[in-house]
Design a protein around this motif. Sequence first.
Motif, PDB file in Angstrom:
ATOM      1  N   ASP A 163     -13.521 -12.978   2.674  1.00 40.29           N
ATOM      2  CA  ASP A 163     -13.256 -12.797   4.096  1.00 40.29           C
ATOM      3  C   ASP A 163     -12.186 -11.752   4.380  1.00 40.29           C
ATOM      4  OD1 ASP A 163     -15.141 -14.664   4.813  1.00 40.29           O
ATOM      5  OD2 ASP A 163     -13.714 -16.319   5.037  1.00 40.29           O
ATOM      6  N   VAL A 164     -11.432 -11.322   3.363  1.00 42.48           N
ATOM      7  CA  VAL A 164     -10.267 -10.487   3.648  1.00 42.48           C
ATOM      8  C   VAL A 164     -10.663  -9.102   4.143  1.00 42.48           C
ATOM      9  CG1 VAL A 164      -9.908  -9.459   1.349  1.00 42.48           C
ATOM     10  CG2 VAL A 164      -7.937  -9.948   2.817  1.00 42.48           C
ATOM     11  N   SER A 165     -11.793  -8.580   3.725  1.00 39.29           N
ATOM     12  CA  SER A 165     -12.158  -7.222   4.151  1.00 39.29           C
ATOM     13  C   SER A 165     -12.409  -7.164   5.656  1.00 39.29           C
ATOM     14  CB  SER A 165     -13.386  -6.730   3.386  1.00 39.29           C
ATOM     15  OG  SER A 165     -14.518  -7.526   3.681  1.00 39.29           O
ATOM     16  N   SER A 166     -12.881  -8.252   6.255  1.00 37.63           N
ATOM     17  CA  SER A 166     -13.094  -8.251   7.699  1.00 37.63           C
ATOM     18  C   SER A 166     -11.767  -8.258   8.452  1.00 37.63           C
ATOM     19  CB  SER A 166     -13.946  -9.454   8.113  1.00 37.63           C
ATOM     20  OG  SER A 166     -13.267 -10.672   7.868  1.00 37.63           O
ATOM     21  N   TYR A 167     -10.726  -8.738   7.827  1.00 41.58           N
ATOM     22  CA  TYR A 167      -9.388  -8.707   8.425  1.00 41.58           C
ATOM     23  C   TYR A 167      -8.785  -7.310   8.328  1.00 41.58           C
ATOM     24  CZ  TYR A 167      -8.675 -13.768   9.076  1.00 41.58           C
ATOM     25  OH  TYR A 167      -8.738 -15.070   9.509  1.00 41.58           O
ATOM     26  N   VAL A 168      -8.837  -6.743   7.138  1.00 38.57           N
ATOM     27  CA  VAL A 168      -8.168  -5.460   6.897  1.00 38.57           C
ATOM     28  C   VAL A 168      -8.956  -4.310   7.507  1.00 38.57           C
ATOM     29  CG1 VAL A 168      -7.353  -3.851   5.128  1.00 38.57           C
ATOM     30  CG2 VAL A 168      -7.091  -6.333   4.786  1.00 38.57           C
ATOM     31  N   GLY A 169     -10.266  -4.314   7.319  1.00 39.50           N
ATOM     32  CA  GLY A 169     -11.089  -3.191   7.745  1.00 39.50           C
ATOM     33  C   GLY A 169     -11.024  -2.050   6.740  1.00 39.50           C
ATOM     34  N   GLY A 170     -11.841  -1.050   6.951  1.00 40.36           N
ATOM     35  CA  GLY A 170     -11.852   0.110   6.071  1.00 40.36           C
ATOM     36  C   GLY A 170     -11.080   1.260   6.668  1.00 40.36           C
ATOM     37  N   PRO A 171     -11.055   2.395   5.997  1.00 36.12           N
ATOM     38  CA  PRO A 171     -10.361   3.576   6.522  1.00 36.12           C
ATOM     39  C   PRO A 171     -10.925   3.992   7.876  1.00 36.12           C
ATOM     40  CG  PRO A 171     -10.918   3.866   4.200  1.00 36.12           C
ATOM     41  CD  PRO A 171     -11.625   2.622   4.658  1.00 36.12           C
ATOM     42  N   GLY A 172     -10.030   4.376   8.781  1.00 39.64           N
ATOM     43  CA  GLY A 172     -10.458   4.828  10.100  1.00 39.64           C
ATOM     44  C   GLY A 172     -10.848   6.298  10.107  1.00 39.64           C
ATOM     45  N   ASP A 173     -11.230   6.779  11.277  1.00 37.53           N
ATOM     46  CA  ASP A 173     -11.709   8.160  11.382  1.00 37.53           C
ATOM     47  C   ASP A 173     -10.756   9.063  12.162  1.00 37.53           C
ATOM     48  OD1 ASP A 173     -12.042   7.100  13.891  1.00 37.53           O
ATOM     49  OD2 ASP A 173     -14.213   7.349  13.967  1.00 37.53           O
ATOM     50  N   VAL A 174      -9.496   8.613  12.383  1.00 32.12           N
ATOM     51  CA  VAL A 174      -8.514   9.462  13.048  1.00 32.12           C
ATOM     52  C   VAL A 174      -8.043  10.519  12.050  1.00 32.12           C
ATOM     53  CG1 VAL A 174      -6.264   9.562  14.179  1.00 32.12           C
ATOM     54  CG2 VAL A 174      -7.786   7.594  14.572  1.00 32.12           C
ATOM     55  N   PRO A 175      -8.143  11.805  12.375  1.00 31.61           N
ATOM     56  CA  PRO A 175      -7.739  12.844  11.419  1.00 31.61           C
ATOM     57  C   PRO A 175      -6.289  12.671  10.961  1.00 31.61           C
ATOM     58  CG  PRO A 175      -8.929  13.808  13.259  1.00 31.61           C
ATOM     59  CD  PRO A 175      -8.690  12.368  13.628  1.00 31.61           C
ATOM     60  N   GLY A 176      -6.102  12.611   9.638  1.00 32.17           N
ATOM     61  CA  GLY A 176      -4.772  12.477   9.072  1.00 32.17           C
ATOM     62  C   GLY A 176      -4.204  11.078   9.102  1.00 32.17           C
ATOM     63  N   TRP A 177      -4.946  10.115   9.679  1.00 31.09           N
ATOM     64  CA  TRP A 177      -4.432   8.740   9.783  1.00 31.09           C
ATOM     65  C   TRP A 177      -5.577   7.757   9.530  1.00 31.09           C
ATOM     66  CZ3 TRP A 177       0.583   7.310  10.080  1.00 31.09           C
ATOM     67  CH2 TRP A 177       0.868   5.953  10.305  1.00 31.09           C
ATOM     68  N   PRO A 178      -5.977   7.581   8.269  1.00 25.32           N
ATOM     69  CA  PRO A 178      -7.062   6.655   7.960  1.00 25.32           C
ATOM     70  C   PRO A 178      -6.638   5.189   7.965  1.00 25.32           C
ATOM     71  CG  PRO A 178      -6.235   7.634   5.943  1.00 25.32           C
ATOM     72  CD  PRO A 178      -5.511   8.316   7.072  1.00 25.32           C
ATOM     73  N   TRP A 179      -5.345   4.928   8.110  1.00 32.58           N
ATOM     74  CA  TRP A 179      -4.835   3.549   8.062  1.00 32.58           C
ATOM     75  C   TRP A 179      -5.507   2.698   9.137  1.00 32.58           C
ATOM     76  CZ3 TRP A 179      -2.591   1.489   4.149  1.00 32.58           C
ATOM     77  CH2 TRP A 179      -1.915   0.271   4.261  1.00 32.58           C
ATOM     78  N   PRO A 180      -5.875   1.458   8.832  1.00 39.40           N
ATOM     79  CA  PRO A 180      -6.605   0.636   9.800  1.00 39.40           C
ATOM     80  C   PRO A 180      -5.748   0.105  10.950  1.00 39.40           C
ATOM     81  CG  PRO A 180      -6.248  -0.593   7.767  1.00 39.40           C
ATOM     82  CD  PRO A 180      -5.790   0.816   7.504  1.00 39.40           C
ATOM     83  N   GLU A 181      -4.459   0.353  10.927  1.00 45.20           N
ATOM     84  CA  GLU A 181      -3.566  -0.020  12.027  1.00 45.20           C
ATOM     85  C   GLU A 181      -3.007   1.252  12.677  1.00 45.20           C
ATOM     86  OE1 GLU A 181      -1.573  -4.106  10.384  1.00 45.20           O
ATOM     87  OE2 GLU A 181      -1.033  -2.252   9.348  1.00 45.20           O
ATOM     88  N   ARG A 182      -2.533   1.115  13.911  1.00 50.33           N
ATOM     89  CA  ARG A 182      -2.027   2.285  14.624  1.00 50.33           C
ATOM     90  C   ARG A 182      -0.685   2.759  14.092  1.00 50.33           C
ATOM     91  NH1 ARG A 182      -3.472   1.264  21.059  1.00 50.33           N
ATOM     92  NH2 ARG A 182      -5.744   1.171  20.780  1.00 50.33           N
ATOM     93  N   ARG A 183       0.001   1.914  13.364  1.00 52.04           N
ATOM     94  CA  ARG A 183       1.261   2.292  12.735  1.00 52.04           C
ATOM     95  C   ARG A 183       1.427   1.476  11.466  1.00 52.04           C
ATOM     96  NH1 ARG A 183       5.464   2.563  16.128  1.00 52.04           N
ATOM     97  NH2 ARG A 183       7.077   1.912  14.684  1.00 52.04           N
ATOM     98  N   LEU A 184       2.274   1.932  10.585  1.00 53.68           N
ATOM     99  CA  LEU A 184       2.634   1.160   9.401  1.00 53.68           C
ATOM    100  C   LEU A 184       3.698   0.136   9.793  1.00 53.68           C
ATOM    101  CD1 LEU A 184       2.858   4.124   6.872  1.00 53.68           C
ATOM    102  CD2 LEU A 184       1.063   2.389   6.960  1.00 53.68           C
ATOM    103  N   PHE A 185       3.615  -1.029   9.222  1.00 55.81           N
ATOM    104  CA  PHE A 185       4.572  -2.080   9.540  1.00 55.81           C
ATOM    105  C   PHE A 185       5.408  -2.430   8.312  1.00 55.81           C
ATOM    106  CE2 PHE A 185       1.347  -2.541  12.868  1.00 55.81           C
ATOM    107  CZ  PHE A 185       2.154  -2.559  13.992  1.00 55.81           C
ATOM    108  N   TYR A 186       5.076  -3.494   7.609  1.00 59.84           N
ATOM    109  CA  TYR A 186       5.871  -3.927   6.457  1.00 59.84           C
ATOM    110  C   TYR A 186       4.928  -4.402   5.360  1.00 59.84           C
ATOM    111  CZ  TYR A 186       4.768  -8.609   8.080  1.00 59.84           C
ATOM    112  OH  TYR A 186       4.076  -9.733   8.471  1.00 59.84           O
ATOM    113  N   ALA A 187       5.419  -4.335   4.120  1.00 56.34           N
ATOM    114  CA  ALA A 187       4.594  -4.731   2.963  1.00 56.34           C
ATOM    115  C   ALA A 187       3.205  -4.129   3.088  1.00 56.34           C
ATOM    116  CB  ALA A 187       4.530  -6.258   2.835  1.00 56.34           C
ATOM    117  N   ASN A 188       3.156  -2.861   3.476  1.00 56.87           N
ATOM    118  CA  ASN A 188       1.886  -2.241   3.840  1.00 56.87           C
ATOM    119  C   ASN A 188       0.870  -2.226   2.709  1.00 56.87           C
ATOM    120  OD1 ASN A 188       2.315  -1.156   6.696  1.00 56.87           O
ATOM    121  ND2 ASN A 188       4.141  -0.425   5.642  1.00 56.87           N
TER     122      ASN A 188
END
Length: 336
Positions: A163-188
């Motif tokens: 089930d964890v992949s549905s929580y995290v998601g895959g790489p996004g399509d924003v150029p230069g920012w594939p992270w699945p969140e809009r910002r980095l937080f902690y224990a990334n």
Amino acid sequence: MTGPGFAHLLRLGDDTGLYEHADGPLPRREHGYCLDDVARGLVVLCREPEPSADLVVLVERYLAFTAHAQADDGRFHNRLGTDRAWRDEPGSGDWWGRALWGLGTAAARCPVPWIRTAALARFERGAHHRPPSVRSMAFAALGAAEVLAGDPGHRLAAELLGDVSSYVGGPGDVPGWPWPERRLFYANAVLPEALIAAGHLLGDPGIRDDGLRLLGWLLTVESAGDHLSPTPTGGRHPGAPRPAFDQQPIEVAALADACARAHEVTDEPRWLTGVHRAVAWFGGDNDLGVPMRDAETGGGYDGLTRDGPNLNQGAESTLALISTLQHGRALAGSAG
């Protein structure tokens, strides 16, 4: 840098558990105990290949604390006062995820049979929850990965990890920012590590490769030249200036964990870079060029501020140091 030492961890505890905070090297007993830290302690202690008798006693103590924190429905209290009364109601926040990580590691790796059995029973009691927090779920997934690696037929662990992949998601399509969140937080780095573990153990190369891609990007973003420049406590958004402070040892330790797993799964030398940079960060190869550990006590400093180290040596930072040095020692041993 030498391998991990446990003297300061012993200093921070008593016969109940592990004090959360410290004033320099001295435990601040008035602040009590925290399941988050005890669970981290279970992880690092059970990673030791040949634990001493003193460390086995600590495992027993931390397991008893974790079991006491668990409610009948599988959720956990987090904060215990020095009067041995809980300061909160049972929940499924980060401490739930870390508790399952610690229990799963103990169930898979502890050399004492009764501890493995007891830890697995407590893991199974809590593994059916699905909290809203992605990091809670990712921490728990690492515990499930430990259980599943030892017992590929373990249904609860496989379901949680699946089930964890549905929580995290895959790489996004924003150029230069594939992270699945809009910002980095902690224990990334726990997010890509959970994907790597899930993809590897469940035979899904797509999920594994998503995790590897995110981890590679994170290692680049959290590096400045040849040293780590991790995400600060306030997080990091696209285009944020660096270096930024305060930097926390937990961020460095999470990156070491994830890179060590990526190397284990792929055997690609590039992941060794992350582990080596994490070890070096504690030794002084960081944005200010100062050590982040006390060589005399064995404690880890609580954070890197723009004015230098926060010289308090609490449980979280000390366990982050120990965990990172464990990976450094393992890689040195395999190279030798």
